[in-house]
Design an enzyme around this catalytic site. Sequence first.
Site: not given
Ligand SMILES: CC(C)(COP(=O)(O)OP(=O)(O)OC[C@H]1O[C@@H](n2cnc3c(N)ncnc32)[C@H](O)[C@@H]1OP(=O)(O)O)[C@@H](O)C(=O)NCCC(=O)NCCS
Length: 484
Positions: A290, A320, A366, A375, A421
């Site tokens: 965002s 997000h 994250h 947070r 979140d």
């Molecule tokens: C926030 C988020 C998008 C960050 O993504 P990122 O920077 O790519 O995170 P990573 O590098 O740790 O991801 C590596 C792998 O772990 C997975 N992973 C990361 N967090 C995960 C979670 N909470 N549950 C399951 N798998 C997860 C990713 O989907 C990715 O899988 P892939 O290689 O098969 O695509 C991710 O942690 C997520 O999807 N979290 C859940 C949604 C969420 O809470 N979002 C709010 C963020 S403030």
Amino acid sequence: MVFFRTGQQSNLANSVRWLQMQTSSDLVLSFPLFLLLCFVFFPVIDIDSIDDLHSHLKEMIPEQQERLKKVKSELGKSQLGNITVDMVIGGMRGMTGLLWETSLLDPDEGIRFRGLSIPECQKLLPTAKPDGEPLPEGLLWLLLTGKVPTKEQVDALSKELRDRATIPDYVYKAIDALPETAHPMTQFASGVMALQVESEFQKAYEKGIHKSRYWEPTYEDSLNLIARVPAVAAYVYRRIYKDGQVIPKDDSLDYGANFSHMLGFDDLKMQELMRLYVTIHSDHEGGNVSAHTGHLVASALSDPYLSFAAALNGLAGPLHGLANQEVLLWIKSVVEECGENITKEQLNDYVWKTLNSGKVVPGFGHGVLRKTDPRYICQREFALKHLPDDPLFQLVSKLFEVVPPILTELGKVKNPWPNVDAHSGVLLNHFGLTEARYYTVLFGVSRSLGICSQLIWDRALGLPLERPKSVTLDWIEKHCKKAG
Ligand SMILES: CC(C)(COP(=O)(O)OP(=O)(O)OC[C@H]1O[C@@H](n2cnc3c(N)ncnc32)[C@H](O)[C@@H]1OP(=O)(O)O)[C@@H](O)C(=O)NCCC(=O)NCCS
């Protein structure tokens, strides 16, 4: 002009605006009235006490412009790291590529707003009551100036925001044009787009304003936008969930409490929660979807409304801002399947079931953070203080124990810890705001503080159009082959 930015500012500014609207012959007649107004107001104005946000910024901007010039000329050619192919195809993780003044995220320590951590903000920023949560207006002051405001400065800013919070009727009509079933974020972003009709920046640009003064109408738009989004957001809530019974603002309340009031929640603890919520969700440095979107769109000199509406559309994505909705829905699905007194073993199975069905566990992980999000921690502390026996809070606490080892076991998740979140939904749910689909709108209101503060600085510093270079897979293969 600067003389009039005091407690009496809005009355006098309105009078001046009224004078500006008159024809020239009217002006001749109105001039004595203007002199009279100056006479009435001038004696009570002490130049040394000019203490509003606009004056502080006006004083700071030339200094920061010089600083930027110096950094450009002396450090412009310094390297900040190497760009790898992983970074280019991996969502630019770890690639330093943006200037963002209002906050900085440390992977282990979490966010610092102008150098202050969340616990420091809780300690130093003015509150509505002793030992209470920070007033978001205080955080806005901090984000914009880098200084901790006094309670008087915050109260004056509160009043200024209230005075700016008038919403044209067509904004509500634009929202009403959508079906009530439209997602709350769609309705909210449409309302923000409708607010754009009053953009001071657009008007000034059409009149040919000099670029050295871009920040001033950006400031006006930003403060108006921040002042107005709570009422637009509350309208969306009341329209969808409370039969359209709108609650007008209460001019005796601060920003967070008033937002809570307009939503229909007058519990004093809910007001405190809203102050904390708006404060901690406001800013998370510049690279998140965002914030980055707002900054990118604004770099084309799109005004703050256009830029912020674009940012909201990014916030509405499930990876997000929508994650807060997803967390509560997921938690409720756990309770539905296993009951409230779920054991850790059952929870363990449910987490694996989620992962095995190809979904993420919402509220964990994250893009930058590598430890538990502060947070999350401050919301947990709020829960321990105000709702320790809430069954959903207890479930969230169990998840804190159960989820990280499972995500670690997956072997690919870089941060198995809970983020912001993971907690917000159960707090809101406790005080009666149970409609999870609405939660991202609350996040959006809060983000206006951070994104708009940076937009003002973008224009004050004259930051350029954002235009990174992109390449094709073919280019990467050839380039790397050539480079050996
Ligand atoms: C926030 C988020 C998008 C960050 O993504 P990122 O920077 O790519 O995170 P990573 O590098 O740790 O991801 C590596 C792998 O772990 C997975 N992973 C990361 N967090 C995960 C979670 N909470 N549950 C399951 N798998 C997860 C990713 O989907 C990715 O899988 P892939 O290689 O098969 O695509 C991710 O942690 C997520 O999807 N979290 C859940 C949604 C969420 O809470 N979002 C709010 C963020 S403030």
